[in-house]
Motif scaffolding. Structure first.
Motif, PDB file in Angstrom:
ATOM      1  N   ASN A  22      39.520  53.243  38.213  1.00 52.31           N
ATOM      2  CA  ASN A  22      38.401  53.886  38.985  1.00 52.31           C
ATOM      3  C   ASN A  22      38.098  54.065  40.423  1.00 52.31           C
ATOM      4  OD1 ASN A  22      37.902  56.108  36.778  1.00 52.31           O
ATOM      5  ND2 ASN A  22      36.137  54.823  35.989  1.00 52.31           N
ATOM      6  N   SER A  23      37.856  55.002  41.130  1.00 52.80           N
ATOM      7  CA  SER A  23      37.491  54.938  42.324  1.00 52.80           C
ATOM      8  C   SER A  23      36.670  55.747  43.119  1.00 52.80           C
ATOM      9  CB  SER A  23      38.399  54.298  44.043  1.00 52.80           C
ATOM     10  OG  SER A  23      38.785  54.054  45.025  1.00 52.80           O
ATOM     11  N   LYS A  24      36.010  55.750  44.081  1.00 56.03           N
ATOM     12  CA  LYS A  24      35.452  56.703  44.449  1.00 56.03           C
ATOM     13  C   LYS A  24      36.185  58.094  45.243  1.00 56.03           C
ATOM     14  CE  LYS A  24      30.662  56.121  45.225  1.00 56.03           C
ATOM     15  NZ  LYS A  24      29.391  56.108  45.484  1.00 56.03           N
ATOM     16  N   SER A  25      37.466  57.746  45.648  1.00 59.61           N
ATOM     17  CA  SER A  25      38.076  58.780  46.528  1.00 59.61           C
ATOM     18  C   SER A  25      38.955  59.346  44.767  1.00 59.61           C
ATOM     19  CB  SER A  25      39.293  58.166  47.265  1.00 59.61           C
ATOM     20  OG  SER A  25      39.475  56.763  46.788  1.00 59.61           O
ATOM     21  N   ILE A  26      39.220  58.712  43.778  1.00 55.42           N
ATOM     22  CA  ILE A  26      39.758  59.292  42.739  1.00 55.42           C
ATOM     23  C   ILE A  26      39.150  59.870  41.447  1.00 55.42           C
ATOM     24  CG2 ILE A  26      41.214  57.403  41.718  1.00 55.42           C
ATOM     25  CD1 ILE A  26      42.986  57.339  41.172  1.00 55.42           C
TER      26      ILE A  26
ATOM     27  N   ILE B 236      39.366  44.666  47.506  1.00 54.79           N
ATOM     28  CA  ILE B 236      37.535  43.617  47.392  1.00 54.79           C
ATOM     29  C   ILE B 236      38.602  42.884  46.771  1.00 54.79           C
ATOM     30  CG2 ILE B 236      35.357  43.782  46.291  1.00 54.79           C
ATOM     31  CD1 ILE B 236      35.582  46.025  48.397  1.00 54.79           C
ATOM     32  N   THR B 237      37.575  42.017  46.542  1.00 53.96           N
ATOM     33  CA  THR B 237      38.122  40.321  45.968  1.00 53.96           C
ATOM     34  C   THR B 237      36.530  39.868  45.854  1.00 53.96           C
ATOM     35  OG1 THR B 237      40.510  39.556  46.093  1.00 53.96           O
ATOM     36  CG2 THR B 237      38.797  37.938  45.468  1.00 53.96           C
ATOM     37  N   GLU B 238      36.450  39.746  43.943  1.00 55.52           N
ATOM     38  CA  GLU B 238      35.149  39.641  43.400  1.00 55.52           C
ATOM     39  C   GLU B 238      35.400  38.268  42.837  1.00 55.52           C
ATOM     40  OE1 GLU B 238      32.119  42.901  42.598  1.00 55.52           O
ATOM     41  OE2 GLU B 238      32.669  42.181  40.734  1.00 55.52           O
ATOM     42  N   SER B 239      34.462  37.090  43.193  1.00 58.97           N
ATOM     43  CA  SER B 239      34.648  35.995  42.617  1.00 58.97           C
ATOM     44  C   SER B 239      33.373  35.760  41.509  1.00 58.97           C
ATOM     45  CB  SER B 239      34.775  34.921  43.059  1.00 58.97           C
ATOM     46  OG  SER B 239      36.116  35.132  43.308  1.00 58.97           O
ATOM     47  N   VAL B 240      33.264  35.470  40.447  1.00 57.53           N
ATOM     48  CA  VAL B 240      31.531  35.715  39.553  1.00 57.53           C
ATOM     49  C   VAL B 240      32.184  33.966  38.531  1.00 57.53           C
ATOM     50  CG1 VAL B 240      29.934  36.607  38.359  1.00 57.53           C
ATOM     51  CG2 VAL B 240      31.172  38.074  39.877  1.00 57.53           C
ATOM     52  N   THR B 241      30.808  33.447  38.952  1.00 61.92           N
ATOM     53  CA  THR B 241      30.008  32.124  38.329  1.00 61.92           C
ATOM     54  C   THR B 241      29.531  32.399  37.668  1.00 61.92           C
ATOM     55  OG1 THR B 241      31.892  30.725  39.665  1.00 61.92           O
ATOM     56  CG2 THR B 241      30.824  29.257  38.339  1.00 61.92           C
ATOM     57  N   ALA B 242      29.338  32.306  36.609  1.00 62.13           N
ATOM     58  CA  ALA B 242      28.450  32.181  35.589  1.00 62.13           C
ATOM     59  C   ALA B 242      27.793  30.970  34.368  1.00 62.13           C
ATOM     60  CB  ALA B 242      28.065  33.643  34.796  1.00 62.13           C
ATOM     61  N   ALA B 243      26.265  31.209  33.984  1.00 58.95           N
ATOM     62  CA  ALA B 243      26.537  29.477  33.470  1.00 58.95           C
ATOM     63  C   ALA B 243      25.510  30.105  32.458  1.00 58.95           C
ATOM     64  CB  ALA B 243      26.350  28.329  34.038  1.00 58.95           C
TER      65      ALA B 243
ATOM     66  N   HIS C  61      32.502  49.121  44.508  1.00 56.25           N
ATOM     67  CA  HIS C  61      33.590  49.084  45.549  1.00 56.25           C
ATOM     68  C   HIS C  61      33.005  49.410  46.947  1.00 56.25           C
ATOM     69  CE1 HIS C  61      35.133  46.970  41.727  1.00 56.25           C
ATOM     70  NE2 HIS C  61      34.597  45.941  42.452  1.00 56.25           N
ATOM     71  N   ALA C  62      33.932  50.836  46.982  1.00 55.43           N
ATOM     72  CA  ALA C  62      34.221  52.003  47.279  1.00 55.43           C
ATOM     73  C   ALA C  62      32.725  51.380  48.821  1.00 55.43           C
ATOM     74  CB  ALA C  62      34.320  53.661  47.300  1.00 55.43           C
ATOM     75  N   ASP C  63      31.298  51.030  47.842  1.00 51.19           N
ATOM     76  CA  ASP C  63      30.367  51.232  49.015  1.00 51.19           C
ATOM     77  C   ASP C  63      30.376  50.102  49.883  1.00 51.19           C
ATOM     78  OD1 ASP C  63      29.295  53.563  48.017  1.00 51.19           O
ATOM     79  OD2 ASP C  63      28.405  52.898  46.532  1.00 51.19           O
ATOM     80  N   ILE C  64      31.276  48.825  49.438  1.00 48.05           N
ATOM     81  CA  ILE C  64      31.015  47.515  49.626  1.00 48.05           C
ATOM     82  C   ILE C  64      32.327  47.403  50.671  1.00 48.05           C
ATOM     83  CG2 ILE C  64      29.565  46.759  48.335  1.00 48.05           C
ATOM     84  CD1 ILE C  64      31.807  45.175  46.914  1.00 48.05           C
ATOM     85  N   ALA C  65      33.363  48.630  51.677  1.00 45.77           N
ATOM     86  CA  ALA C  65      33.985  48.328  51.553  1.00 45.77           C
ATOM     87  C   ALA C  65      33.799  48.420  53.409  1.00 45.77           C
ATOM     88  CB  ALA C  65      35.107  49.432  51.447  1.00 45.77           C
ATOM     89  N   PRO C  66      34.287  48.097  53.960  1.00 43.91           N
ATOM     90  CA  PRO C  66      33.679  48.306  55.591  1.00 43.91           C
ATOM     91  C   PRO C  66      34.415  48.859  56.369  1.00 43.91           C
ATOM     92  CG  PRO C  66      35.144  45.284  55.506  1.00 43.91           C
ATOM     93  CD  PRO C  66      34.752  46.272  54.168  1.00 43.91           C
TER      94      PRO C  66
END
Length: 915
Positions: A139-143, A581-588, A670-675
């Protein structure tokens, strides 16, 4: 026109592996396994204590009983849907099955369920997992449409035959993957070893009344277990094709008019400058369209699984899911335009105002050069291709009697492609208008009375203005590695402790390509205009809405136009719409599982905390007037500490009191945080300029939530439950349009700037009530009756402001009331069900003119009838929307119609055989 897309090398490789039946899936989630063990133990105890044989229940009754037991023995606030046998989820569509669950509402596309909302929160604020793991989506806001965001998951892409059941978790635990403010939908697959040796085949036929077209499908499930029951494999294959049609009256909306000829314009000294009909602003409809959308869908799903109990201490499993759905639909419009921005000359004497609305007017196209047409016949030939692949590996290793270690790794990839062809034929018409008869929801066309003026609307007088070609490509890749450990404790309060860590990385790209051909077509056609009558087919739309402007018109022949002029197209990348967008998430996390007593009352549950670190890198192009586009990069890093507690008090054997509290979060689209930074309108003295800007510095949605509920299991197949919930949301992400200066642009000239922001917070609160009962205690033949009823009340208090009216809005997509009523009968091999689903009116989104768009209350009645010839052979008939309900949409208030959509009735017949 049919168009296909090439599979990626990865998808071809994985599909090849699937075809070899060497890849497959893990056991069901621990929640379900625990539930079934407890339920089986209870049934066995009842049998031993009472000396009565426990009779297995099947069908709708069996599904409800399994779901009830899952709810009863869960440590969380949850509901669900269970399939009592292979391919026997109560509905053929996962989203529609979920819409029967208390607290869940659904959005449809052409009558098909796609996205779900939990407790009024938008689909993108809830999470969909497969056996507890998140999946990539395209999904994407443009599609996409229907309010879906880049985080929401289209459930229509996965066949209901792929899942054994669905869990809806409304309160989280520390060990669950974070990312949801509304709730989590977990799709469960079957354990090959538990399923045993079996094979089933199901054939299905569908018919859509509007399209007058049939489709079909075939489902195959194979499961094999060795004699020692230590190794099992299974594969499920589902194929489906379907044709639907949506008939509509539509409009671009209503816009507030503040100038003549509608409203008087005054000079600064108070003298009249231009005369209008009103002294206050009024609303005028922008256009009126008759529309039909013919939609052809084809979907294939493959789910393969393997489980190996290597030893008493070691359990290895691997699973893979492949899903591909291709859609090809033609959407065509017969359109009359009433926008007067230098395109039309409005006859002021024809303007009629009722309250705040222009309910009648007549206008003529002016003689200026350019696009001054006011009648169009156009449409889209649009092809979609959505493909998803997910692979997961799990190893359960019991180190000793107390310690268990579970490493998991997985990868998923989703691609979404869309290809559009959009020809626009237009003409200029004199004395063309509309009227809105008293009490009518849909405006009516006022046609010219002069035959020559009316003839301008004939197809031989509509010329091809432009051919638009546009393509979208979205790719989402996700990979994770996870390690969980647990140890059993021997004390009076904590039964076990779990802790672990997870790393997840998402890479999402959005690319757009476009070209429009105008002068090239004219030149290729020897300087002769392309006429609609030469490139169209006269189409009569059976079942068009009663008050639609027309029910037959000349539909552009997309194939013919593309074949003759498609070679002129050279689609170029539209950089202003692209992002990565590259999103890296580390959780514990650490979680203590509670099993104790409080004042002699048994208490179970959990207490835990999850720490999450999110790092986001985003790139997009910055577009400034007169300058070359510049690639812009941005970084964002934020942390969250998410405590949670779930407690279930067994006040009596049949009475449970639950309480839960948690801090939750959901990341921005993701579309909102794209610069992105692009100019929409160049600056001029009258209208100023306009820019759309992304916001890579957005913080996530964060909320504190609380639950309190009571569940009375008054019978082995009876439940009455009620609960209240409260969500205190710190900040909503909303879109703000304001006049402001932009650094380095326009020498401090103010521009109209639209940008997503972290707005004010708000509250979502409400209550849920559900009841279910199988009336097996009644005398024959009434002992086959049963019912399930639920109701949810939702209320929101937000700082989301309507820029036109200044009023505070509710959450988009939040219906105050949702309800379900189902009655069923199962006896003598027959099964039948009547299910009613209702959701009240809700605010959908803001339109292009910043007006609020609403969807009126909608209810739907569905019917099912089946018969089991033997334990191995059965037939089933379903009818959806049997009362042929329509969807009504309006702008601001119900007097301003936006759309009326008719999806028609759909019928299906399926035949199942167990080999």
């Amino acid at each position: 026109m049919k168009r296909t897309f090439n599979k990626t090398l990865l998808s071809v490789s994985i599909l090849a592996i699937l075809s070899g039946a060497t890849i497959v899936q893990a056991a069901e989630t621990s929640t379900t396994a625990e539930v079934e063990k407890k339920a089986s133990a209870k049934n066995a105890k009842n049998k031993d204590d009472k000396g009565i044989e426990v009779i297995e229940v099947v069908g709708t009754r069996g599904s409800l009983k399994r779901s009830m037991n899952a709810k009863r023995f869960s440590d969380q606030v949850m509901d669900g849907v269970s399939a009592e046998d292979i391919g026997k989820l109560p509905d053929n569509n996962i989203a529609e099955a979920l819409s029967r669950v208390v607290g869940v509402s659904m959005s449809r596309a052409d009558g098909e369920g796609e996205f779900v909302s939990i407790r009024g929160m938008a689909p993108g604020l809830s999470q969909v997992t497969l056996n507890g793991q998140s999946m990539a989506n395209s999904n994407s806001k443009s599609i996409t449409s229907n309010g879906a965001s880049s985080r929401s998951f289209n459930l229509n892409n996965i066949a209901s035959e792929m899942v054994a059941g669905i869990e809806v978790f409304k309160s989280p635990i520390a060990s669950m993957v974070e990312g949801s403010v509304g709730g989590t939908v977990n799709l469960k697959s079957r354990s090959p070893i538990d399923a045993g040796n079996k094979a089933t085949i199901t054939a299905r036929a569908d018919y859509n009344e509007n399209a007058d077209a049939a489709g079909g499908g075939l489902n195959l499930f194979l499961n094999s277990v060795n004699d020692a029951e230590t190794f099992g494999t299974s594969v499920a294959i589902s194929y489906f094709d379907r044709t639907t049609q949506r008939n509509s009256f539509e409009s671009r909306g209503w816009a507030l008019q503040k100038k003549a000829p509608y409203v008087n314009e005054y000079n600064e000294d108070g003298t009249l400058n231009k005369a209008g009909v009103s002294d206050t602003p009024v609303y005028r409809i922008e256009d009126i369209r008759a529309n039909f959308r013919h939609d052809e869908r084809e979907r294939i799903n493959v789910n393969a699984k393997a489980q190996w109990l290597i030893s008493d201490e070691l359990d290895f499993s691997v699973d893979a899911l492949y899903s591909r759905q291709q859609r090809n639909f033609i959407s065509t419009n017969w359109d009359v335009d009433f926008r007067d921005n230098d395109k039309l000359i409005v006859d002021m004497d024809s303007i009629v105002i009722d309250g705040e609305n222009v309910v009648s007017q007549i206008a003529s196209a002016n003689d200026k050069a350019g696009k001054n047409y006011n009648h169009e016949q156009t449409g889209f030939d649009r092809a979609y291709d959505d493909e998803t692949i997910a692979v997961n590996f799990t190893l359960d290793y019991m180190l000793n009697d107390n310690w268990t270690i579970t490493p998991k790794i997985g990868y998923s990839q989703a691609t979404g492609l869309r290809d559009d062809i959009n020809p626009l034929f237009s003409t200029k018409v004199q004395n063309l208008g509309y009227s809105l008869p008293n009490g009518s929801y849909m405006p009516e066309i006022i046609y010219p009375t002069d035959p020559d003026e009316l003839a301008a609307m004939n197809p031989e007088n509509l010329q091809l203005d432009v051919m638009n070609y546009k393509s979208f490509e979205v790719e989402d890749q996700q990979g994770y590695a996870q390690l969980d450990l647990s140890t059993d404790l021997d004390n009076e309060y904590i039964s076990s402790i779990e802790f672990g860590a997870r790393y997840n990385e998402i890479q999402k790209t959005n690319q757009v390509f476009q070209d429009k051909i105008q002068a090239d077509i004219l030149e290729a056609n020897g300087g002769t205009q392309i006429i609609l009558s030469d490139y169209s087919n006269y189409t009569v739309t059976d079942g068009m809405l009663d008050n639609a402007p027309v029910d037959a018109w000349y539909v552009p022949d997309f194939d013919k136009i593309d074949q003759e002029f498609g070679h002129l197209v050279e689609k170029l990348e539209v950089q202003r719409e692209n992002y990565e967008i590259t999103e890296s998430v580390t959780a514990a996390y650490v979680q203590a599982n509670i099993d104790t007593e409080f004042l002699t009352i048994p208490v179970r549950g959990n207490l835990g905390v999850r720490y999450v670190d999110t790092k986001i890198e985003s790139t997009a192009y910055k577009f400034l007037a007169g300058e070359d586009p510049a690639l812009t990069e941005s970084d964002k890093d934020y942390q969250d500490v998410l405590p949670s507690i779930n407690l279930a008090f067994n006040l009596k054997d049949d009475l449970i009191l639950r309480t839960a509290a948690a801090k939750v979060m959901a990341r921005p689209n993701h579309a909102d945080i794209a610069p992105v930074f692009r100019e929409i309108r160049s600056w001029d003295a009258e209208d100023g300029g306009k820019y759309i800007i992304g916001n890579p510095d957005l913080d996530p949605y964060r909320a504190n939530q609380f639950d309190l509920s009571a569940e009375w299991y008054f019978d082995s197949e009876g439940l009455l439950s009620t609960g209240i919930f409260y969500k205190d949301i710190e900040s909503f992400i909303t879109t703000r349009t304001e006049s402001t200066t932009l650094p380095g642009i326009g020498d401090d000239t103010p521009y109209e700037v639209t940008q997503p922001i972290n707005g004010e917070g708000g509250v979502v609160q409400g209550f849920e009530v559900s009841f279910q009962q199988a009336f097996y205690m009644l005398p024959e033949p009434f002992d086959g009756l049963g019912t399930a009823i639920n109701y949810t009340y939702n209320d929101s208090q937000t700082e989301l402001i309507n820029n036109v009216t200044g009023e505070f809005m509710s959450l988009p997509g939040l219906s105050q009331d949702t309800a379900n009523f189902m009655v069923y009968y199962e006896k003598y091999g027959f099964s039948t069900r009547l299910a009613w689903n209702y959701r009240s009116e809700y605010f959908n989104q803001f339109s292009w003119s910043e007006e609020a768009l609403y969807i009126e209350a909608y209810d739907q009645l569905d019917f099912q009838l089946g018969y089991d010839f033997t334990k191995k052979m059965s037939i089933n008939f379903e009818a959806k929307n049997i009362t042929d309900e329509q969807v009504y949409e309006y702008v601001g208030n119900p007097s301003r119609a936006y759309a009326v959509r008719d999806n028609g009735r759909t019928f299906s017949l399926s035949f199942k055989y167990a080999l």
